[in-house]
Motif scaffolding. Structure first.
Motif, PDB file in Angstrom:
ATOM      1  N   GLY A  56      -7.885  12.241 -17.187  1.00 38.92           N
ATOM      2  CA  GLY A  56      -7.132  11.007 -16.998  1.00 38.92           C
ATOM      3  C   GLY A  56      -7.072  10.538 -15.549  1.00 38.92           C
ATOM      4  N   ALA A  57      -7.728  11.271 -14.630  1.00 41.45           N
ATOM      5  CA  ALA A  57      -7.670  10.903 -13.214  1.00 41.45           C
ATOM      6  C   ALA A  57      -8.488   9.648 -12.913  1.00 41.45           C
ATOM      7  N   GLY A  58      -9.350   9.286 -13.855  1.00 45.34           N
ATOM      8  CA  GLY A  58     -10.181   8.095 -13.634  1.00 45.34           C
ATOM      9  C   GLY A  58     -11.603   8.437 -13.226  1.00 45.34           C
ATOM     10  N   THR A  61     -14.181   6.268 -15.072  1.00 45.90           N
ATOM     11  CA  THR A  61     -14.102   4.888 -14.581  1.00 45.90           C
ATOM     12  C   THR A  61     -14.804   4.784 -13.227  1.00 45.90           C
ATOM     13  N   LYS A 193      -6.275   5.489  -8.309  1.00 45.49           N
ATOM     14  CA  LYS A 193      -5.110   4.739  -8.802  1.00 45.49           C
ATOM     15  C   LYS A 193      -4.186   4.382  -7.636  1.00 45.49           C
ATOM     16  N   ALA A 227     -10.225   2.692  -8.911  1.00 40.74           N
ATOM     17  CA  ALA A 227     -11.470   2.520  -9.666  1.00 40.74           C
ATOM     18  C   ALA A 227     -11.388   1.272 -10.531  1.00 40.74           C
ATOM     19  N   THR A 228     -10.177   0.881 -10.952  1.00 47.23           N
ATOM     20  CA  THR A 228     -10.087  -0.300 -11.807  1.00 47.23           C
ATOM     21  C   THR A 228     -10.163  -1.604 -11.011  1.00 47.23           C
TER      22      THR A 228
HETATM   23  N1  LIG Z   1      -4.058   1.818 -12.727  1.00 46.42           N
HETATM   24  C1  LIG Z   1      -5.232   2.419 -12.675  1.00 46.42           C
HETATM   25  N2  LIG Z   1      -5.746   2.980 -13.789  1.00 46.42           N
HETATM   26  C2  LIG Z   1      -6.955   3.583 -13.710  1.00 46.42           C
HETATM   27  C3  LIG Z   1      -7.673   3.650 -12.494  1.00 46.42           C
HETATM   28  N3  LIG Z   1      -8.824   4.320 -12.718  1.00 46.42           N
HETATM   29  C4  LIG Z   1      -8.819   4.673 -14.030  1.00 46.42           C
HETATM   30  N4  LIG Z   1      -7.700   4.211 -14.621  1.00 46.42           N
HETATM   31  C5  LIG Z   1      -7.317   4.380 -16.049  1.00 46.42           C
HETATM   32  O1  LIG Z   1      -7.031   5.748 -16.301  1.00 46.42           O
HETATM   33  C6  LIG Z   1      -7.400   6.101 -17.623  1.00 46.42           C
HETATM   34  C7  LIG Z   1      -8.278   7.340 -17.616  1.00 46.42           C
HETATM   35  O2  LIG Z   1      -9.509   7.017 -17.010  1.00 46.42           O
HETATM   36  P1  LIG Z   1     -10.834   7.881 -17.222  1.00 46.42           P
HETATM   37  O3  LIG Z   1     -11.858   7.245 -16.366  1.00 46.42           O
HETATM   38  O4  LIG Z   1     -11.156   8.050 -18.647  1.00 46.42           O
HETATM   39  O5  LIG Z   1     -10.350   9.291 -16.644  1.00 46.42           O
HETATM   40  P2  LIG Z   1     -11.096  10.716 -16.683  1.00 46.42           P
HETATM   41  O6  LIG Z   1     -10.473  11.492 -17.782  1.00 46.42           O
HETATM   42  O7  LIG Z   1     -10.800  11.324 -15.363  1.00 46.42           O
HETATM   43  O8  LIG Z   1     -12.559  10.468 -16.906  1.00 46.42           O
HETATM   44  C8  LIG Z   1      -8.096   4.872 -18.213  1.00 46.42           C
HETATM   45  O9  LIG Z   1      -7.169   4.184 -18.999  1.00 46.42           O
HETATM   46  C9  LIG Z   1      -8.474   4.059 -16.983  1.00 46.42           C
HETATM   47  O10 LIG Z   1      -8.540   2.689 -17.253  1.00 46.42           O
HETATM   48  C10 LIG Z   1      -7.105   3.030 -11.326  1.00 46.42           C
HETATM   49  O11 LIG Z   1      -7.643   3.032 -10.219  1.00 46.42           O
HETATM   50  N5  LIG Z   1      -5.870   2.446 -11.479  1.00 46.42           N
END
Ligand SMILES: Nc1nc2c(ncn2[C@@H]2O[C@H](COP(=O)(O)OP(=O)(O)O)[C@@H](O)[C@H]2O)c(=O)[nH]1
Ligand SMILES: [Mg+2]
Length: 319
Positions: A56-58, A61, A193, A227-228
């Motif tokens: 969930g760390a992003g 993304t 984030k 990342a978003t």
């Molecule tokens: N607010 C915010 N949410 C983000 C950011 N980057 C990723 N997310 C959200 O965090 C959630 C998990 O992202 P994901 O890329 O699947 O995380 P992973 O498990 O580390 O691969 C998703 O809902 C993304 O849209 C960011 O920079 N800001």
């Protein structure tokens, strides 16, 4: 496309089918796979990028953003998404695939998911070999995304030329419970984030932890991104390019050769022990039963196996 030679030739020609075939040979540890890997080893090019951090760390993304960035400078990009908790391949990490879907139809992007499987060297061995295949096939960089910050991830980080550790605000206990030393696996610590509250505290916490690093170790850079919304990504790309430029192709190949040899020796050690267990005790299950019954201690097993190996070598030496 059955012989190792066909696969090797196909990879040289950029055939996706040959690459996919090589990956499954390697993952299944089939007999031809070492021939393929041996041949491809010196053909690796470009660099490997490891991305690790809690779920969930992003990470995915961020990987999606990276793919876009490298595609914009016309590099082909390989991605290996690793989930040690998943026994499956393909179906694993569906969410990651969806996150990277914008690149699904781009023929210069190759995405492979891997769960824990029967590879001799475990997941890190399978990941190493798969990344070698992609790198020799011309994908540059090869990005390896792993979930979590445990042993498997440290091993994956060892493989990569550059490693990013992704952290996010609000991890609370997760960050606190991170083992000492975990911060050191990253060449860059990405604070993702940054659009969320708590980013300041996270940065303070991370920097304070880095201050406790033993002297002499290289301190990772700390970079805030979102990342978003794209904030901070340019800084991250620059930091990655700087690091990539510090490794010459030859250095990378040689260092990777030594690391790979050490891993393979460990894998062989495991195999060798299994063989000795078979000879000495009729296999692992039998010896486990004896230990559980209190009839044997683990140290005694270790000693017996070494003695057995020594006897075997003496026997051979006197021939
Ligand atoms: N607010 C915010 N949410 C983000 C950011 N980057 C990723 N997310 C959200 O965090 C959630 C998990 O992202 P994901 O890329 O699947 O995380 P992973 O498990 O580390 O691969 C998703 O809902 C993304 O849209 C960011 O920079 N800001
Ligand atoms: Mg992910």
């Amino acid at each position: 496309m059955n012989s190792s030679m066909d696969i090797i030739r196909g990879i040289g020609e950029g055939s996706i089918r040959a690459i996919a075939k090589a990956l499954s040979e390697v993952e299944n540890g089939s007999s031809g796979s070492t021939d393929i890997l041996d041949y491809l080893f010196s053909r690796q090019q470009g660099f490997t990028l490891g991305i690790t951090g809690p779920p969930g760390a992003g990470k995915s993304t961020l990987v999606d953003r990276m793919i876009t960035r490298y595609r914009s400078i016309d590099n082909s990009v390989g991605v290996i998404a690793v989930d040690p908790s998943s026994p499956f391949t393909g179906g694993a990490l569906l969410g990651d695939r969806i996150r990277m879907q914008s690149h699904a139809t781009d023929s210069k992007v190759f995405i492979r998911s891997m769960g824990s499987r029967g590879h001799l060297g475990g997941l890190s061995g399978a990941t190493r070999d798969a990344s070698l295949v992609l790198s020799a096939a011309g994908y540059n960089p090869v990005i390896i995304e792993t979930v979590g910050v445990g042993q498997a991830e440290v091993e994956v980080a060892e493989l990569a030329d550059i490693t990013l550790l992704v952290l996010v605000p609000g991890l609370g206990d997760d960050v606190q419970s991170m083992k000492a030393g975990i911060m050191e696996i990253g060449d860059i610590i990405v604070l993702n984030k940054s659009d969320r509250s708590g980013i300041e505290q996270l940065e303070n916490y991370v920097k304070a932890s880095l201050d406790l690093m033993p002297p002499g170790l290289k301190r990772p850079e700390v970079i805030r991104v979102s990342a978003t919304n794209g904030g901070g990504l340019e800084d991250l790309w620059c930091a990655m390019d700087r690091l990539a430029a510090t490794h010459s192709e030859k250095d990378k190949l040689l260092r990777s050769a030594v690391k790979t040899m050490n891993q393979i020796l460990r894998e062989n050690g495991v195999l060798f022990s299994e063989k000795l267990l078979e000879l000495e005790y009729n296999g692992r299950e039998a010896v486990e039963k004896l230990i559980l019954a209190g009839q044997l201690t683990p140290y005694a097993v270790g000693r017996k196996l070494l003695e057995r190996a020594e006897r075997m070598f003496e026997h051979n030496g006197s021939k």
